[in-house]
Design an enzyme around this catalytic site. Structure first.
Site, mmCIF file in Angstrom:
data_model
loop_
_atom_site.group_PDB
_atom_site.id
_atom_site.type_symbol
_atom_site.label_atom_id
_atom_site.label_comp_id
_atom_site.label_asym_id
_atom_site.label_seq_id
_atom_site.Cartn_x
_atom_site.Cartn_y
_atom_site.Cartn_z
ATOM 1 N N ALA A 79 -32.742 -37.049 -24.999
ATOM 2 C CA ALA A 79 -31.382 -37.412 -25.415
ATOM 3 C C ALA A 79 -30.546 -36.154 -25.600
ATOM 4 O O ALA A 79 -30.951 -35.234 -26.312
ATOM 5 C CB ALA A 79 -31.420 -38.208 -26.714
ATOM 6 N N TYR A 146 -22.867 -26.100 -23.325
ATOM 7 C CA TYR A 146 -24.012 -26.975 -23.027
ATOM 8 C C TYR A 146 -25.293 -26.144 -22.974
ATOM 9 O O TYR A 146 -26.296 -26.466 -23.624
ATOM 10 C CB TYR A 146 -23.797 -27.718 -21.692
ATOM 11 C CG TYR A 146 -25.087 -28.286 -21.134
ATOM 12 C CD1 TYR A 146 -25.733 -29.355 -21.772
ATOM 13 C CD2 TYR A 146 -25.692 -27.734 -19.994
ATOM 14 C CE1 TYR A 146 -26.949 -29.854 -21.271
ATOM 15 C CE2 TYR A 146 -26.892 -28.222 -19.500
ATOM 16 C CZ TYR A 146 -27.507 -29.280 -20.144
ATOM 17 O OH TYR A 146 -28.713 -29.760 -19.665
HETATM 18 P P1 NAD Z 1 -28.248 -38.238 -18.863
HETATM 19 O O1 NAD Z 1 -26.908 -37.978 -19.447
HETATM 20 O O2 NAD Z 1 -28.357 -39.207 -17.740
HETATM 21 O O3 NAD Z 1 -29.272 -38.641 -20.007
HETATM 22 C C1 NAD Z 1 -29.110 -38.304 -21.376
HETATM 23 C C2 NAD Z 1 -29.273 -39.570 -22.186
HETATM 24 O O4 NAD Z 1 -29.194 -39.252 -23.585
HETATM 25 C C3 NAD Z 1 -28.190 -40.615 -21.901
HETATM 26 O O5 NAD Z 1 -28.800 -41.853 -21.638
HETATM 27 C C4 NAD Z 1 -27.358 -40.646 -23.185
HETATM 28 O O6 NAD Z 1 -26.781 -41.912 -23.418
HETATM 29 C C5 NAD Z 1 -28.405 -40.262 -24.217
HETATM 30 N N1 NAD Z 1 -27.844 -39.671 -25.449
HETATM 31 C C6 NAD Z 1 -26.909 -38.682 -25.562
HETATM 32 N N2 NAD Z 1 -26.673 -38.421 -26.861
HETATM 33 C C7 NAD Z 1 -27.460 -39.246 -27.585
HETATM 34 C C8 NAD Z 1 -27.655 -39.453 -28.985
HETATM 35 N N3 NAD Z 1 -26.986 -38.740 -29.908
HETATM 36 N N4 NAD Z 1 -28.546 -40.403 -29.381
HETATM 37 C C9 NAD Z 1 -29.234 -41.155 -28.459
HETATM 38 N N5 NAD Z 1 -29.086 -40.994 -27.131
HETATM 39 C C10 NAD Z 1 -28.208 -40.053 -26.695
HETATM 40 O O7 NAD Z 1 -28.830 -36.805 -18.408
HETATM 41 P P2 NAD Z 1 -30.133 -36.440 -17.555
HETATM 42 O O8 NAD Z 1 -29.678 -35.702 -16.365
HETATM 43 O O9 NAD Z 1 -31.026 -37.609 -17.427
HETATM 44 O O10 NAD Z 1 -30.795 -35.365 -18.538
HETATM 45 C C11 NAD Z 1 -31.849 -35.705 -19.431
HETATM 46 C C12 NAD Z 1 -32.260 -34.456 -20.195
HETATM 47 O O11 NAD Z 1 -32.715 -33.449 -19.284
HETATM 48 C C13 NAD Z 1 -31.115 -33.842 -20.992
HETATM 49 O O12 NAD Z 1 -31.660 -33.371 -22.218
HETATM 50 C C14 NAD Z 1 -30.662 -32.672 -20.141
HETATM 51 O O13 NAD Z 1 -30.111 -31.632 -20.928
HETATM 52 C C15 NAD Z 1 -31.980 -32.253 -19.507
HETATM 53 N N6 NAD Z 1 -31.811 -31.569 -18.215
HETATM 54 C C16 NAD Z 1 -31.293 -32.217 -17.137
HETATM 55 C C17 NAD Z 1 -31.144 -31.532 -15.930
HETATM 56 C C18 NAD Z 1 -30.590 -32.206 -14.702
HETATM 57 O O14 NAD Z 1 -30.464 -31.533 -13.672
HETATM 58 N N7 NAD Z 1 -30.277 -33.491 -14.727
HETATM 59 C C19 NAD Z 1 -31.512 -30.182 -15.843
HETATM 60 C C20 NAD Z 1 -32.012 -29.548 -16.978
HETATM 61 C C21 NAD Z 1 -32.176 -30.251 -18.158
#
Ligand code: NAD
Length: 333
Positions: A79, A146
């Site tokens: 999250a 971020y």
């Molecule tokens: P995403 O935005 O699709 O998923 C994040 C989820 O967290 C969402 O479903 C959102 O509703 C939920 N969320 C946000 N704040 C919240 C809160 N306070 N309480 C409960 N839920 C909450 O993003 P993603 O691409 O699936 O990324 C998932 C994780 O992986 C994140 O932590 C992101 O930083 C990390 N990440 C992603 C990438 C990428 O390329 N997609 C790369 C590095 C790290």
């Protein structure tokens, strides 16, 4: 052996793939998600699967979190608010969700005595690196809020291991892509931008001259890394998760096929991202399985998902990234 798994952010892009895999493996899964950027549709195909419990709630809310942690053995902490531009425009919600939210999750995990916590960290902590492929020991240089909040939270995760013995592992992801990648109103990851443009018959807006390269990692490979980390006895470790290579935006355009239009290069963005994955190969025996060509082909198969996504044009991109140029491009005293 099956476990009770908690996936924070399980309705998001990566989270929903992880939830599916955990259910396929026979685990019980609880999702806590406030649906701020996640979508109920991402879990719709899993709704009737036995063993899935979805809690709509904020990880910063103690009651919702306590409910989610009931019986949790494995915790996958995904999250977070994950877009770059909004983090520059409004950093405070990013600090709250990504740093305070992580602290709340760590304290709940400590109280619950979980078997393993795996944190979804970001390779954006390397900023503009000097060394390629970039190892975990490279300097930490966040270029926007971020990246900063994700790295502060990672430090909390490691500190909770050091001080309280929490069995925690941090996985630093490079550019993750795959079906159901975010389509939110914010200008963001290149795949979503290009697929929506392809569907609309509009030109691809390539940043700079398109020779910049990215370590595009397919989502099911990322999910495998999560599972191996949870099953392992690793703790207090930080591991890169990347594809083992770096592909140019021009190559992506070539695979997708279509017209191109160029938009200005943005300040603070690296010309290259490419993670050194030696450590995760050694520690977990993990390696990427999906080639870039295969991954892109799968995205194209599921292109209809981007039908409702915003279709960016050079003009709307200029508007959406104005604050990026304004703050990150400004000469600092
Ligand atoms: P995403 O935005 O699709 O998923 C994040 C989820 O967290 C969402 O479903 C959102 O509703 C939920 N969320 C946000 N704040 C919240 C809160 N306070 N309480 C409960 N839920 C909450 O993003 P993603 O691409 O699936 O990324 C998932 C994780 O992986 C994140 O932590 C992101 O930083 C990390 N990440 C992603 C990438 C990428 O390329 N997609 C790369 C590095 C790290």
């Amino acid at each position: 052996m099956t476990n009770r798994a908690l996936v924070t952010g399980g309705a998001g892009f990566i989270g929903c793939h992880l939830v599916e895999r955990l259910l396929d493996d026979g685990h019980e899964v609880t999702v806590i998600d406030d649906f701020s950027t996640g979508r109920p549709e991402n879990l719709a195909h899993l709704r009737d699967r036995p063993g899935l419990r979805v809690i709509e709630g904020d990880i910063c809310e103690p009651d919702a979190l306590a409910k989610a942690f009931d019986g949790a053995e494995w915790v996958f902490h995904l999250a977070a608010l994950a877009d770059i531009v909004p983090s520059i425009q409004a950093p405070v919600p990013y600090h709250r969700a990504n740093v305070e939210g992580t602290l709340a999750v760590l304290e709940a995990a400590r109280a619950a005595g979980v078997k393993r916590l795996v944190y979804a960290a970001s390779s954006s902590c390397y900023g503009v690196p000097d060394v390629f492929p970039t190892p975990e020991s490279a300097p930490i240089r966040p270029m926007y809020p971020y990246a900063l909040t994700k790295n502060i939270a990672e430090q909390y995760v490691m500190h909770w291991h050091q001080t309280y013995g929490l069995p925690a592992v941090s996985l630093r992801f490079f550019n993750v892509y795959g079906p159901r990648a975010r389509t939110s109103g914010t200008y963001g990851a290149v795949f979503g931008v290009f697929l929506a443009q392809k569907l609309a018959g509009r030109p691809f807006t390539v940043v700079g001259d398109g020779t910049q390269t990215r370590d595009f990692t397919f989502v099911t490979d990322v999910v495998e890394a999560f599972i191996l980390a949870a099953r392992s006895d690793l703790a207090g470790e930080i591991l890169n998760v990347g594809s083992g290579d770096s592909y140019s935006v021009n190559r992506l355009v070539e695979l997708l096929g279509g017209e191109v239009i160029y938009v200005p290069k943005r300040p603070g963005e690296p010309d290259r991202t490419w993670g050194d994955t030696t450590r995760i190969e050694e520690r977990l025996g993990w390696g990427p399985k999906i080639t870039f060509e295969e991954g892109v082909a799968r995205m194209v198969e599921e292109i209809e998902y981007w039908r409702e996504a915003p279709v960016w044009t050079p003009e709307t991109i200029v508007e959406a990234t104005a604050d990026w140029f304004r703050y990150l491009g400004a000469a600092k005293p």
